[in-house]
Design a protein around this motif. Structure first.
Motif, PDB file in Angstrom:
ATOM      1  N   ARG A   1      19.812  -7.202  25.757  1.00  0.00           N
ATOM      2  CA  ARG A   1      18.962  -6.657  26.822  1.00  0.00           C
ATOM      3  C   ARG A   1      17.890  -7.673  27.229  1.00  0.00           C
ATOM      4  NH1 ARG A   1      19.492  -1.952  23.580  1.00  0.00           N
ATOM      5  NH2 ARG A   1      17.464  -2.349  22.598  1.00  0.00           N
ATOM      6  N   SER A   2      17.351  -8.406  26.253  1.00  0.00           N
ATOM      7  CA  SER A   2      16.274  -9.349  26.558  1.00  0.00           C
ATOM      8  C   SER A   2      16.804 -10.573  27.295  1.00  0.00           C
ATOM      9  CB  SER A   2      15.565  -9.771  25.261  1.00  0.00           C
ATOM     10  OG  SER A   2      14.994  -8.656  24.605  1.00  0.00           O
ATOM     11  N   TYR A   3      17.830 -11.214  26.730  1.00  0.00           N
ATOM     12  CA  TYR A   3      18.322 -12.473  27.293  1.00  0.00           C
ATOM     13  C   TYR A   3      19.467 -12.282  28.287  1.00  0.00           C
ATOM     14  CZ  TYR A   3      15.547 -14.727  23.674  1.00  0.00           C
ATOM     15  OH  TYR A   3      14.510 -15.139  22.885  1.00  0.00           O
ATOM     16  N   GLY A   4      20.030 -11.083  28.324  1.00  0.00           N
ATOM     17  CA  GLY A   4      21.085 -10.816  29.295  1.00  0.00           C
ATOM     18  C   GLY A   4      20.561 -10.099  30.521  1.00  0.00           C
ATOM     19  N   ASP A   5      20.168  -8.827  30.350  1.00  0.00           N
ATOM     20  CA  ASP A   5      19.710  -8.032  31.484  1.00  0.00           C
ATOM     21  C   ASP A   5      18.407  -8.566  32.078  1.00  0.00           C
ATOM     22  OD1 ASP A   5      21.892  -6.471  30.928  1.00  0.00           O
ATOM     23  OD2 ASP A   5      20.777  -4.989  29.766  1.00  0.00           O
ATOM     24  N   CYS A   6      17.483  -9.000  31.222  1.00  0.00           N
ATOM     25  CA  CYS A   6      16.204  -9.513  31.720  1.00  0.00           C
ATOM     26  C   CYS A   6      16.173 -11.025  31.855  1.00  0.00           C
ATOM     27  CB  CYS A   6      15.063  -9.081  30.783  1.00  0.00           C
ATOM     28  SG  CYS A   6      14.878  -7.296  30.612  1.00  0.00           S
ATOM     29  N   GLY A   7      17.134 -11.728  31.285  1.00  0.00           N
ATOM     30  CA  GLY A   7      17.145 -13.179  31.318  1.00  0.00           C
ATOM     31  C   GLY A   7      18.198 -13.757  32.240  1.00  0.00           C
ATOM     32  N   LEU A   8      19.460 -13.616  31.853  1.00  0.00           N
ATOM     33  CA  LEU A   8      20.545 -14.235  32.613  1.00  0.00           C
ATOM     34  C   LEU A   8      20.651 -13.654  34.017  1.00  0.00           C
ATOM     35  CD1 LEU A   8      22.963 -16.122  32.752  1.00  0.00           C
ATOM     36  CD2 LEU A   8      24.343 -14.331  31.665  1.00  0.00           C
ATOM     37  N   ILE A   9      20.558 -12.337  34.146  1.00  0.00           N
ATOM     38  CA  ILE A   9      20.644 -11.732  35.478  1.00  0.00           C
ATOM     39  C   ILE A   9      19.493 -12.210  36.364  1.00  0.00           C
ATOM     40  CG2 ILE A   9      20.443  -9.545  36.725  1.00  0.00           C
ATOM     41  CD1 ILE A   9      22.086  -8.232  34.621  1.00  0.00           C
ATOM     42  N   SER A  10      18.283 -12.318  35.803  1.00  0.00           N
ATOM     43  CA  SER A  10      17.140 -12.797  36.585  1.00  0.00           C
ATOM     44  C   SER A  10      17.328 -14.241  37.010  1.00  0.00           C
ATOM     45  CB  SER A  10      15.855 -12.645  35.763  1.00  0.00           C
ATOM     46  OG  SER A  10      15.614 -11.291  35.440  1.00  0.00           O
ATOM     47  N   VAL A  11      17.921 -15.062  36.145  1.00  0.00           N
ATOM     48  CA  VAL A  11      18.184 -16.456  36.509  1.00  0.00           C
ATOM     49  C   VAL A  11      19.191 -16.535  37.652  1.00  0.00           C
ATOM     50  CG1 VAL A  11      19.181 -18.627  35.680  1.00  0.00           C
ATOM     51  CG2 VAL A  11      17.575 -17.372  34.240  1.00  0.00           C
ATOM     52  N   ILE A  12      20.246 -15.716  37.584  1.00  0.00           N
ATOM     53  CA  ILE A  12      21.255 -15.718  38.650  1.00  0.00           C
ATOM     54  C   ILE A  12      20.658 -15.226  39.964  1.00  0.00           C
ATOM     55  CG2 ILE A  12      23.446 -14.707  39.380  1.00  0.00           C
ATOM     56  CD1 ILE A  12      24.284 -14.661  36.462  1.00  0.00           C
ATOM     57  N   LYS A  13      19.822 -14.189  39.894  1.00  0.00           N
ATOM     58  CA  LYS A  13      19.179 -13.701  41.112  1.00  0.00           C
ATOM     59  C   LYS A  13      18.241 -14.753  41.701  1.00  0.00           C
ATOM     60  CE  LYS A  13      19.306  -8.728  40.131  1.00  0.00           C
ATOM     61  NZ  LYS A  13      18.492  -7.513  39.865  1.00  0.00           N
ATOM     62  N   LEU A  14      17.540 -15.492  40.845  1.00  0.00           N
ATOM     63  CA  LEU A  14      16.655 -16.544  41.333  1.00  0.00           C
ATOM     64  C   LEU A  14      17.446 -17.683  41.961  1.00  0.00           C
ATOM     65  CD1 LEU A  14      13.774 -17.512  41.619  1.00  0.00           C
ATOM     66  CD2 LEU A  14      13.883 -18.406  39.285  1.00  0.00           C
TER      67      LEU A  14
END
Length: 416
Positions: A312-325
């Protein structure tokens, strides 16, 4: 060890999640998914996220995504040099980040800032929702109040106009204070126990070395000792102790019972620390035969619980946020190149991650899954889409819709 084991189950080669993007009609956008998947591997994003998870195990980590000379660059930042400011309305939204640390004159010269007198300087840079502001280095001996007079470096400062701070701030684990900038450390619960274990082990090694070289005791006449028995005697493993005539001669040595007890205590401390950190306490040498994926999951239940929280920390809040950015930057700069390729403007609204199984299924597991899916499908209790998704852990398919099309085409071909 717990950090390495948890990260290996989080972003290793066989545990990298599948990225799914849905259109407004809830169908998969296969074209965008293929582009995003290629971008992730062109940027070596799995390795970067793995490094970020290791670096962020102390509490938090930041990922900087920016366009430099029409090329996308991703950089991992240690949060000990960053000062974040979050929105009062949304504590998860960054509104300002200041990067500041001390460098020397030689480091400034190598970085292209020019020649400075010998000494230490504050390097300062601000990231806002509209621009990246660089400041001229100032000597460390300046007081903290003089930081208000920072001189803006117009040559390096730039406007990005993204509307968001180009930094993804990742908290490691949920902490007691949800508004704190740092999360909970992964290995904090086991530090005290491992310090005691290291001290105990060092003393055990010391005792074993002493027992390997015991002190020798000899019996000699008193006149042979200089200054009688009051002489200073060296008592270590490399010197013998001389005693008067008639005394006993022996080797001063210890048995191994204390060392065995110390090792048992060390094992108990190790097990206690692993249990507190939700580490893997299973021993591979005790497994006599190949275990199924479900059995391995039960053996490592504490570790999988820990990795589930890290997802949840590094996937939903991390990787997804990086892809959206990344997609937001491509919308702002359509001519941006990513690893030498231009993908144009990317739209990633409904993005989700599908994680693989904790452990690879064995051939017996795949046979069991196939029989269960076939029985459910033939009895009409599941659809074709559900059946394909049930087989996904064994087949590693990327797109369920495309797989269904292939199955229907194969059925039509076989009927012909």
């Amino acid at each position: 060890m717990v950090v390495d084991d948890s990260v290996s189950l989080l972003f290793s080669a066989s545990h990298w999640p599948s990225i799914h993007i849905q259109k407004e009609n809830e169908n998969e956008d296969c074209d965008i998914e293929a582009k995003i998947r290629k971008i992730c591997f062109d940027l070596n994003l799995p390795s970067l996220m793995e490094q970020a998870a290791v670096m962020g195990s102390v509490g938090s980590v930041a990922i900087l995504v920016q366009a430099i000379e029409n090329e996308l660059v991703i950089e991992i930042k240690r949060t000990c040099f960053l000062e974040p400011t979050f929105s009062l309305l949304d504590p998860r939204k960054l509104v300002h980040v200041r990067e500041q640390y001390i460098v020397d004159a030689d480091g400034l010269k190598k970085a292209g800032f020019g020649d400075f007198p010998d000494g230490n300087y504050w390097f300062t840079r601000d990231f806002t929702e509209s621009e990246t502001v660089w400041y001229d280095p100032i000597p460390v001996e300046f007081s903290k109040e003089k930081n208000l007079a920072l001189v803006r470096d117009e040559a390096r400062s730039n406007q990005h106009g993204l509307g968001v701070v180009p930094i993804v701030w990742i908290k490691n684990l949920p902490a007691a204070d949800p508004n704190a900038p740092d999360g909970k450390c992964t290995f904090n619960a086991g530090i005290d126990a491992m310090i005691d274990a290291d001290y105990l082990l060092s003393q055990t090694v010391r005792g074993l070395r002493y027992s390997s070289d015991p002190t020798m005791v000899l019996s000699v006449d008193e006149y042979q000792l200089s200054n009688g028995l009051n002489a200073s005697l060296t008592k270590d493993a490399s010197h013998a102790i001389a005693l008067p005539q008639g005394s006993d001669a022996k080797l001063l040595e210890i048995n191994g019972t204390g060392a065995a007890a110390a090792l048992n205590m060390w094992q108990a401390l190790r097990s206690l620390s692993l249990e507190a950190m939700h580490g893997n306490r299973a021993h591979g040498d005790r497994v006599s035969a190949a275990q199924s994926g479900r059995a391995m999951e039960l053996m490592c239940l504490g570790l999988t619980w820990l990795v589930g929280r890290l997802r949840r920390s590094y996937g939903d809040c991390g990787l997804i946020s990086v892809i959206k950015l990344i997609s937001l930057i491509t919308q702002k700069f359509p001519d941006l190149e990513i690893a030498g390729h231009n993908y144009g403007s990317l739209q990633t609204k409904n993005i989700s991650l599908v994680w693989p199984a904790w452990f690879e299924p064995t051939f017996g597991d795949m046979q069991t899954i196939a029989n269960a899916v076939q029985s459910a499908k033939s009895s009409g209790v599941v659809s074709m889409d559900t059946a394909v998704r049930m087989m996904k852990p064994a087949t590693h398919i990327q797109h369920v819709a495309e797989e269904i099309k292939k199955i229907l085409n194969d059925n039509d071909f076989s009927q012909r």
